[in-house]
Design a protein around this motif. Structure first.
Motif: not given
Length: 421
Positions: A245-248, A256-260, A264-266
């Motif tokens: 769950v760490l990346p998300i 990056s709250p607005d583009q998580y 998180s995919s990157l």
């Protein structure tokens, strides 16, 4: 490596493993986004979903290895995929009608069935290739893991964005069906499928299951090198549990709250690239320096990178360090994955492999349970990273203290036997 792919049995098993993991990754990642997106004020629900993937190990580990050693491993792996396909169809139904409790229950059952796949697959792999090919085969399996780290979260995010949670679940369904058909079409050696001979299901009594389980446990206890290696797996489970769950969480609640979703995919893209590089370098390094120094050194390097991840203030630096961490982690998995088939005879592989996973999943479940209770009130994202680093460096020093002398004692008799003739 080319010899492995010229082996049609290995090729089908490799493709079946790939498609089976695809069935796990796409739907699970999409479901994580679904939970975080829909219940953004309740991050504990995402951790609870992850627990549904790990807790089943503690419920079925005592019978999984016995089944893999006593019955046809090809049938076990095949029906594991097909039963999961049926459960995935039920999951699609409950997601459509928004019955969250039943979704969690199906995830639990689906994960329980998946635990039968691993020991059977390991036994089939061990019996289908030569001992000198274990390192290359383990490297190829790690490349699969690297590919899914590279594209897994991105696939989950893409599927969730474009086809929704229901479409992602349908991808799961098709993947499990295809994996099952690949295994059904493959022709495995009889010794790989049933190393202990043919057994009937009606002869499987509870007392026999306990007896076989106890024999597998005794085999590990009396093989000191194997025992030392497995002892470190609980810490690996903690690392896997936190990192699931760490990346998300890192992007959503810190960097990056607005583009998580994108970032998180990157994270997994960069870690997947590192895994691919490490999977290529791993067999070369192991042949050059042997498993023990590579295992210990890469664990120590990985702990430094994980600590650095918790301290970086910018997303770009996080990507660079996670790539380096992936390069360091891949040889660890290759060393362990190729070592175990050499230490365990085919007739015990299922029981031994089934005892490894509960050790890891105990740490995995403890980590996710702690996160569910403590995050974000008492534990922040930085401390999650530092916890990973502490666990990894602890295993590194544990192996540094235990493995070198034990490996010398284990290999000395074999060397003497070779010199005597």
């Amino acid at each position: 490596m080319q010899e492995l792919f010229r082996n049609p049995t290995f090729l089908k098993l490799f493709l079946a493993t790939f498609t089976s993991q695809l069935g796990n990754v796409v739907g699970n990642m999409a479901f994580a986004y679904y939970m975080v997106d829909r219940f953004s004020n309740q991050p504990s629900l995402a951790s609870m979903a992850e627990l549904m993937y790990s807790l089943p190990t503690l419920a079925v580990f005592w019978i999984v290895g016995v089944v893999a050693d006593r019955f046809d491993r090809k049938h076990i792996a095949t029906y594991s995929d097909w039963i999961r396909a049926l459960l995935t169809l039920l999951l699609l139904l409950f997601v459509h009608y928004d019955v969250l409790f039943m979704c969690f229950l199906i995830l639990f059952l689906r994960s329980s069935i998946s635990k039968f796949f691993g020991p059977a697959e390991m036994g089939l792999l061990q019996g289908s290739i030569g001992q000198d090919q274990y390192v290359h085969a383990s490297g190829l399996i790690q490349i699969i893991s690297g590919v899914f780290m590279l594209f897994g979260l991105s696939l989950g995010a893409t599927a969730y964005h474009f086809i929704g949670i229901e479409g992602a679940i349908i991808v799961d369904l098709c993947s499990f069906l295809l994996s099952g058909f690949l295994l059904a079409w493959a022709k495995f050696p009889e010794q790989a499928r049933m190393p202990n001979g043919k057994n009937r299901v009606r002869d499987l009594r509870f007392s026999l299951v306990i007896q076989d389980f106890w024999q597998g446990l005794q085999y590990i206890i009396h093989n000191r090198l194997l025992l030392i290696l497995i002892s470190g797996f609980m810490f690996f489970g903690i690392v896997n549990g936190v990192f699931s769950v760490l990346p998300i969480f890192s992007m959503k609640y810190k960097l990056s709250p607005d583009q998580y979703v994108v970032h998180s995919s990157l994270v997994t893209v960069f870690m997947g690239i590192g895994f691919l590089i490490g999977s290529i370098l791993g067999p070369i390094l192991i042949r050059r320096y042997t498993r023990t120094p590579i295992l210990i050194t890469c664990l120590f390097l990985a702990s430094l990178f994980l600590a650095g991840l918790g301290l970086v203030p910018r997303v770009e630096l996080y990507f660079v360090i996670i790539l380096l961490a992936g390069i360091a982690i891949a040889p660890i998995n290759i060393a362990l994955g190729s070592w175990l088939p050499e230490l365990v005879p085919p007739q015990n592989m299922g029981r031994v492999n089934s005892l490894i996973e509960p050790v890891m999943m105990l740490g995995h479940s403890l980590a996710l349970g702690t996160i569910s209770l403590a995050f974000p009130v008492w534990i922040n994202v930085t401390w999650l990273h530092l916890t990973l680093a502490i666990c990894t460096v602890a295993v590194s020093f544990f192996y540094l203290r235990s493995l070198p002398g034990l490996v010398r004692k284990t290999t000395a008799p074999a060397t003497a036997e070779q010199a005597t003739p």
